[in-house]
Each structure stands twice: as C-alpha cells, then as structure tokens.
Scaffold this active site. Structure first.
Site, short mmCIF file in Angstrom:
data_model
loop_
_atom_site.label_atom_id
_atom_site.label_comp_id
_atom_site.label_asym_id
_atom_site.label_seq_id
_atom_site.Cartn_x
_atom_site.Cartn_y
_atom_site.Cartn_z
N ASP A 333 74.49 2.53 -63.54
CA ASP A 333 75.73 2.02 -63.94
C ASP A 333 76.52 2.47 -64.55
O ASP A 333 76.20 2.92 -65.49
CB ASP A 333 75.23 0.32 -64.35
CG ASP A 333 76.08 0.28 -62.68
OD1 ASP A 333 77.46 0.12 -62.60
OD2 ASP A 333 76.85 -1.76 -62.53
N GLU A 534 83.71 -8.48 -61.89
CA GLU A 534 83.03 -8.51 -62.96
C GLU A 534 83.31 -9.01 -64.35
O GLU A 534 84.73 -7.75 -64.45
CB GLU A 534 82.12 -7.31 -62.62
CG GLU A 534 82.57 -5.62 -63.04
CD GLU A 534 81.64 -4.70 -63.09
OE1 GLU A 534 80.40 -4.42 -63.61
OE2 GLU A 534 81.80 -4.03 -62.01
#
Length: 850
Positions: A333, A534
């Site tokens: 990520d 997020e």
C-alpha cells in the site's frame, strides 16, 4: 489503497507509537514473528484453507517466465519491484529503471488536471507502455502495468459511472449484481488504457468508527465471502471464458489481512485477535477471491498482534502464498513498507523478505528505494531466490493479462471509446444497485412510497449534491471539492424525484432550508455525512450531529407535513433524534452518481402502485448508543437499535415508537477542569515511548531509556523521580511521546478554550527546530513549533508552555479521538526536563500562528 497522503515525520512516528503501545518495539516485533512462526508449526492444517484457483498454471507461461528471468539483468529485475506514482515518474524513468508498474493515487490526474479527457489518460498510458518496451542498450522489454483505485466505478474519471459504495452493495445481498458492477467498471477502466484495478476491498469491519467502513460490504464475513469472488470475476472475467480479455482488467484483493479488525477502528491500527478469528472472520472474502483467480493481493497498512502486515512473513508467505496457493503478486500500500520497524520509505528489505513483491513507492524519492534495494540484493540481504520469486510473480500476472501481446493501450479494443464511460447500460446497473441498497428503518403510517403525483418539497444539504451522495473516492481522494457539473450524466437525489414527479403530473420543489410558499403534501429531507475517505474519516463516537437539519425536520413536522428522511452515510450512526422527528427514515448510504434510483423506490406510480419495493437489509448492526462500538451480530451482549439484517418492506405494517434520545449523554460526560497525562508518573491510559528516524521504538517503563538520538531519565523536582529529563544529541530526528492505543475525547476541553500545558526546565537550549505534536490517527495530527519559547527561557528555570487546543484543531487534530496528546520532537540537540503534562480548560495560551 493508495492515496495522496505523504507520511511526514509526525505521522510516521505516530503510527509507530501505536505499534509500540501494542507491544511492537523492535524487540517485541521479533518476538511476535517468533510467536507467529511457532504458531505455524502448531496450527492445525484445517485452520487456513487450501484454495484451488480457477486460474491454473500454464506450462507455456511458466516456460516464458524462466526464459525472461534468464535474460533480465539484475537492474531490470529490481526495477520490476518498484511502483512509482503518476506525478513522480516519466516515460524516460520507465526505460532507465525498468519500472514494472505505476499507479495513480486518488485525485491524481494527467497533467494535474481534474478534467483530463479520456484521450489524455490514454496518451499517457501509451507513453509509459512504449517506454517499457524500449530495447535501448540491449534491454529486454517488459510491459509496464498501470494500477488505479477504481473502488466504486472508474472514480477518478469525470463522467464515469459511480456505483454505490460497498456498504450499500452489502445491503443489496446480490452477488450477481456485484459481478455486473465489476464488469462495467473494468470496461470503463479499459477505455483509458489502464490495466489494473485496486479492488475489491474485502475488509470485514468490526468497529464502525473506522473511516473506511463504507468500503466494507458487511460486518458479516458470509456476505463478504459471497461478494469477493463475484467482484473478481466481474473485473477480470471468468477463467476458461473471457479471463483478462480486452474488456477486463487485473483485480486486487485488499487489504490483506484484517484491516477491518483493528482495535478502536483505528486506521492502520492493530488487530489484536486470535488466529482462529483472523481466518474465520477476516480471510473469508479472500477464499472466494483467490478461488476466482484474483491475480494480485494488496498488503494492509495495519498489523496483526503487533506485527505490521508489510513485514509479516508468516501471513504473506507461509499462509497466503504457500498454504492458500496464491501464485500472483503481493503489492504494498501507499509507502506501507516505511512503517515496518527498521525501515524507511527508501529502504525496506524486510518487506521483500516477508513476501511483498512490489513496493508501492509514491514519493519523489522512489529512485533511492530502487538503488538501495539493488544494493541489498547484491549484498545478499535480499536473496536472489526471493528476488527471482518476486519477479516471476510479476511476470506471471503480466503474461496472464496478455500485456506482452495486447500492444499499446491505444490499440486495444475499448481504447478511447468515450461512449463506454458512463454508458446507459452501466448507469442502468448502477441505478438497480441504488434501488436494492436502500434500507428502510421506519415507515409509520405507510408514509412511503409517496405518490409521484403529489406536491413534494425536497430539502436538506444533500438533496441536490451529487458529490455528497457519492462520498469519498469520487474524482478526488476524499471526495471533496466537487460540484454537480463534475458528474456529467449523473443525477442528484432531488433531480430523480423531480423528474419522476413531473412525469406523473406532480411537482417537486427544491428548497435546501425547507422554506416554502405553498404547503407541500410531503417533504423529503436529504442529509447526512459529508464526503471523507481513509484516515480523515475516523470518528471517536458513532453519533450524527446536525442541529440545522434536526431543526428542519421538527419544523416541517410541526407544520403538519409528512416528513421522509433520506440519510446519506458511510456507516451506521446513532441518530435516534432524527428518526423520531421523521415519519419515515430510509438509509440510502452513498449511492453514487445515479440518485434517480432512490426515486424509483420512494415514489409510487400515479395510481398508487409500487414501482420497486424496498429490498435492502442492514449489512451492519445499527447502534442503540453513540458509544456502542464495536457492535456485531453474534456478540455476547448484542443489543442494537436495529439488528443486522433488519429492513422494512412496503408490506410491513410496523409502527416504530419513540426511540430513546438520552443515550447521547453517554458521550457528554462531565469532565474535570484538568486532565493529567504525566504528573509525577505517566498516568493511565498513557505510555511514554521513544521513537527514532528509522521507525524503531522503545516504551520506557523504568527510570531510564535510550533509543538512537534520545535518552530519557528520571529527576527529582518535588518528590523522588517526579520529572523526566529528555536529552537529544542531534545525530538524527527523535521523538518522545505520551500516547495510548485507545482514544480519548478532549472535545469538552477544546470547547472550553482548553490548552495542552507542560512545565519545562531548559538545561541546554535547542540548536534546531523543536515541535510539539498531537496525534489522533493517520493524517490526523499536527505539530506546533515551540522553539522560541524554549530559547526564551532562562537556563535552569522552570516555565510553563501552553498551546491552545484550537491551534492543534487547525492542524486537523480531531479532539474527540486523541491517541497521543504530547509528542516532542527535534532533529537537533536539546536538553530539557518536563513536569506535569496536562490539558486544562479555560487556560491561558498564546494565539495560534497564522
């Protein structure tokens, strides 16, 4: 999933704080690895499933991989492991470094142009492809892959079809529809020449305070399991039929593993759960996704039992690759490797050795990561066997996707076909998904459906706001800054209602504030959460607050008007006062670009017959208290306001009584004037932690601790060891933190002109900037410079330093969810003693710097 957040010193250190407070300093991290490896030896074979992928190994492809491995230079192999971000890489870089893949983060566009055309995306894809296929200097051509966050449609593209976010799809309970959504999304991606989608998200969210709850299909692993394989088949096609044809793209199962299981719903936090629950709950979606042939898996930012997933060999290699038989690639990520203890954004052999195959390296310094990784292979720190395994997996995915044969992106079947983007067929699928996702919580007096021939008032700030109804990951990363014109072809909730009413001979008037000149028969009030993604979406309590819209509901009811609330939200929220003020209350989640689908359900035909019944069922339990999280079906003390799987239909004749509104007081408890953090000792729930520039960390539980450039020791001020002396030697950046793994609500102090105050004695003045930080989660923290105050102090004399909480709030600290209220950091030399760290109401503090 990648984003535009670039971790700075505060965030990087703070994420490490959470790890160490969970027992993950460098030594305990090694212990956790040891424990995990020991558990591997003792775990029953049945705990982790063996998965038979529908995509079998092809001898011809395997032979080609072997051939290419023999031809690629060491430098080219390492280049395949690096994935820079769109804005940080050029076609020339692709050739020079043999870059294997690129990505565009949410809100990243060709030429930094939000309104970039399909042709712009395609031209850029062509440029990268041709650069990767260059044979300059005898290099072996390997096509580059481009990945994008298409999490609810091709959401970075103006005019794309935006489907309901996953939480709404979970309410629909329709795997076949999920497969159609995947196929439509893949086709729109293919138009722009992109090869790879970072979807589906298979998180099973257990604490709805997490800002990514809406990216989860359900708290129930069975729902996620039923959707994982279906979405992969939609995106990639079906093995033996149309797998990775020119109408399909590579899928990504993410984020492995237990990103939805972190304590306190903390983004990038720690899942302190048993291995049995890790598999039973959080691996459910991966079983079907891998079985359907998902070619890539994205490692999670989060940890399991204190070990960062980006450095967890037991899970990435022993279980995912070996036990479950995954033969595709594991991608990181957004700079996730940087948070593994001992790693930095530009050096992390630990991640590759753990099983990561591609570094997602979005920052400008990705070339330094390349050179360091190359050196680590040459030194043997990364073995040739591990390098070849990683490259083999990358090549296998590229060969299966036909990238060696498909040619330049602009030559492919769907390339440049703008009519596919937001096509009527795709919008029809999205409209169906909107219809099926609506969950009806209240319908007193059979208020719904409303006859379309009625006089209708449509009010609320979400009524004519496609950006709000689409939520995060909509053109921009957080979904903010958009207007209706940014969604050509889409319809707002108001527009859908207005068009249907007009067709039936009725009328619909838009009035955001609810004012009217002619009394309507019924009012639809559309309100709810503003867009977030997020990190920025984490909350401290599950409560919806909006005095303006609550007053509007009450006023309309007082006027004798039937009131229907259409609630836009990315998670269940305590909203009993809003439900009580409504005759009908429907949760529409984040429906995306096709708001017209809501009108299909909430309005009836002119003759009163139903167009479409309400089908949605709650994919998450609805809380009966703002503090009721985690709350999941099957819990021992399960007392929700509305249970998992609840949802009225139009045939139900249920009258909902008044709901308890006093529960809101649970988060409005009386608070003392002073909240002590350190007073002669570190007070619960806080812990003192040292952090260095390499993400190494050390909890200090005795009178002395030393890590890198900082030493902490005890001193006597009034009583024995009531003070802590902090000595920074200036050799590297270091931080001293008082933090916790649980959130603390300091909002009452912020509302009472509170300040963070500590007493300090300057033993030796700083020779570099000194910052005082506060932290509440990823991309939720801020630093205030206190260098001047320390330099102004007389050496050896005690002073008080106070920073208004307002100043931290301006730096994006959320005062209701603080994890670390005190973080002192510097890269220079400094010697100070601190005493009595506290947060006070009505405190005297200097004005915030502009």
């Amino acid at each position: 999933m990648p984003n535009l957040y670039r971790p700075g010193a505060l965030a990087a250190c703070s994420l490490a704080v959470l790890a160490v407070l969970s027992g993950c300093d460098k030594k305990s991290n090694e212990a956790a690895d040891s424990t995990a490896n020991n558990s591997a030896a003792t775990t029953e074979a049945s705990l982790w499933p063996q998965v038979q992928s529908a995509v079998k190994k092809d001898p011809a492809i395997e032979a080609k991989i072997t051939e290419l491995l023999g031809q690629l230079t060491l430098e080219q192999k390492v280049g395949q492991l690096i994935q820079p971000e769109l804005r940080q890489v050029t076609p020339a870089d692709i050739t020079e470094y043999s870059v294997g893949s690129i990505l565009n983060g949410g809100g990243s566009f060709p030429g930094e142009n939000k309104h970039a055309k399909v042709e712009d995306w395609l031209a850029l894809a062509d440029g990268f492809y041709h650069a990767s296929m260059s044979t300059e200097g005898g290099r072996v051509p390997v096509p580059v892959m481009w990945g994008t966050d298409a999490v609810h449609g091709h959401n970075n593209i103006i005019g794309a079809t935006l489907f309901p976010h996953n939480i709404g799809l979970g309410a629909a309970r329709n795997p076949d529809l999920i497969r159609q959504i995947g196929a439509a999304t893949a086709a729109e991606i293919a138009v722009t020449g992109i090869d790879w989608s970072f979807a589906p998200t298979l998180a099973v969210v257990r604490d709805d305070r997490w800002g990514r709850t809406y990216e989860s299909y359900s708290e129930d692993p069975a729902v996620v399991k039923s959707y994982g394989g279906a979405m992969v088949e939609g995106l990639q096609g079906i093995a033996g039929k149309d797998l990775l044809s020119e109408h399909h793209v590579i899928a990504t199962a993410k984020h492995f593993l237990a990103d939805g299981g972190t304590e306190g719903g903390q983004d990038r936090g720690d899942a302190k759960i048993s291995e049995a629950d890790l598999v039973r709950i959080h691996n459910a979606g991966y079983e079907t996704a891998l079985a359907a042939g998902a070619q890539t898996v994205m490692a999670s930012f989060s940890s399991w039992q204190g070990t960062k997933m980006h450095g967890n060999k037991y899970l990435l290699t022993d279980q995912l690759k070996t036990q479950m038989g995954f033969d595709g690639l594991v991608v990181g990520d957004w700079a996730g490797h940087a948070f593994v203890p001992g790693c930095t954004p530009v050096s992390c052999p630990q991640s590759i050795n753990a099983g990561l195959d591609i570094f997602m390296a979005p920052d400008a310094n990705w070339k330094e990561l390349y050179h360091n990784t190359l050196a680590q292979v040459k030194s043997g720190e990364i073995s040739m066997a591990r390098l070849d395994d990683a490259v083999s997996r990358i090549l296998r995915v590229k060969l299966r996707a036909g990238l060696f044969e498909k040619g330049a992106p602009s030559t492919r079947e769907l390339a440049g076909k703008r009519e596919v983007i937001g096509s009527p067929e795709h919008r029809a699928v999205a409209r169906q998904a909107v219809r099926e996702s609506i969950v009806l919580l209240k319908n007193n007096g059979q208020t719904l459906p409303v006859n379309a021939s009625s006089k209708i008032l449509v009010a609320g700030d979400g009524a004519d706001n496609i950006g709000k109804q689409s939520g995060g990951w909509s053109i921009t990363w957080q979904g903010t800054g958009n207007v209706n014109a940014d969604f050509p072809g889409g319809t707002s909730i108001y527009q859908g209602i207005a068009d249907a009413a007009k067709a039936a001979g009725g009328s619909a008037v838009l009035s955001v504030d609810g004012s009217y000149s002619e009394k309507p028969d019924v009012a639809f009030v559309v309100f709810g959460e503003d867009p977030y993604a997020e990190m920025q979406g984490d909350v401290g309590a599950l409560i919806y607050k909006d005095e303006t819209n609550l007053a509007l509901l009450k006023k309309l009811k007082a006027d004798g008007i039937k009131v229907v609330s259409l609630f836009i939200t990315g998670r269940p929220l305590w909203a009993n006062n809003f439900i009580n003020a409504s005759d009908a209350f429907a949760v529409v989640w984040l429906p995306g670009s096709e708001g017209v689908g809501i009108a299909d359900v909430v309005l009836s035909k002119k003759d009163g017959s139903v167009n479409f019944d309400v089908k949605g069922k709650l994919p998450f339990s609805w809380p009966s208290s703002p503090t009721q999280s985690p709350l999941n079906v099957g819990d021992e003390d399960y007392q929700p306001q509305f249970a998992y799987d609840f949802g009225l239909t139009y045939s139900d004749k249920i009258e909902t009584g008044l709901l308890d509104e006093t529960a809101a007081q649970a988060i409005a408890t009386n608070t003392p004037d002073v909240a002590s953090i350190f007073n002669q000792r570190v007070l619960n729930p806080w812990a003192l932690v040292l952090l260095d520039h390499m993400n190494n960390m050390l909890p200090v539980t005795t009178s002395r601790g030393e890590l890198g450039a900082v030493i902490v020791s005890s001193e006597d001020k009034q009583v024995q060891e009531d003070t802590r002396r902090l000595q920074f030697d200036g050799s590297a950046k270091a931080t001293v933190t008082l933090g916790s793994t649980t959130r603390t609500d300091f909002s009452a102090y912020a509302e009472s002109k509170g300040a963070l105050i500590f007493d300090v004695k300057v033993n030796s003045k700083p020779n570099a900037d000194v910052n005082l930080g506060m932290y509440c989660g990823s991309d939720c923290g801020g630093e205030i410079a206190i260098t001047e105050q320390l330099n102004a102090a007389n050496p050896g004399e005690w002073i008080s330093v106070g920073i208004a909480l307002e100043c931290f709030a301006k730096k994006r600290v959320k005062m209701d969810m603080v994890l670390a209220p005190f973080m002192l950091s510097t890269a220079g030399s400094l010697d100070v003693s601190i005493y009595n760290v506290r947060i006070e109401k009505n405190a005297t503090a200097q004005a915030c710097a502009e």
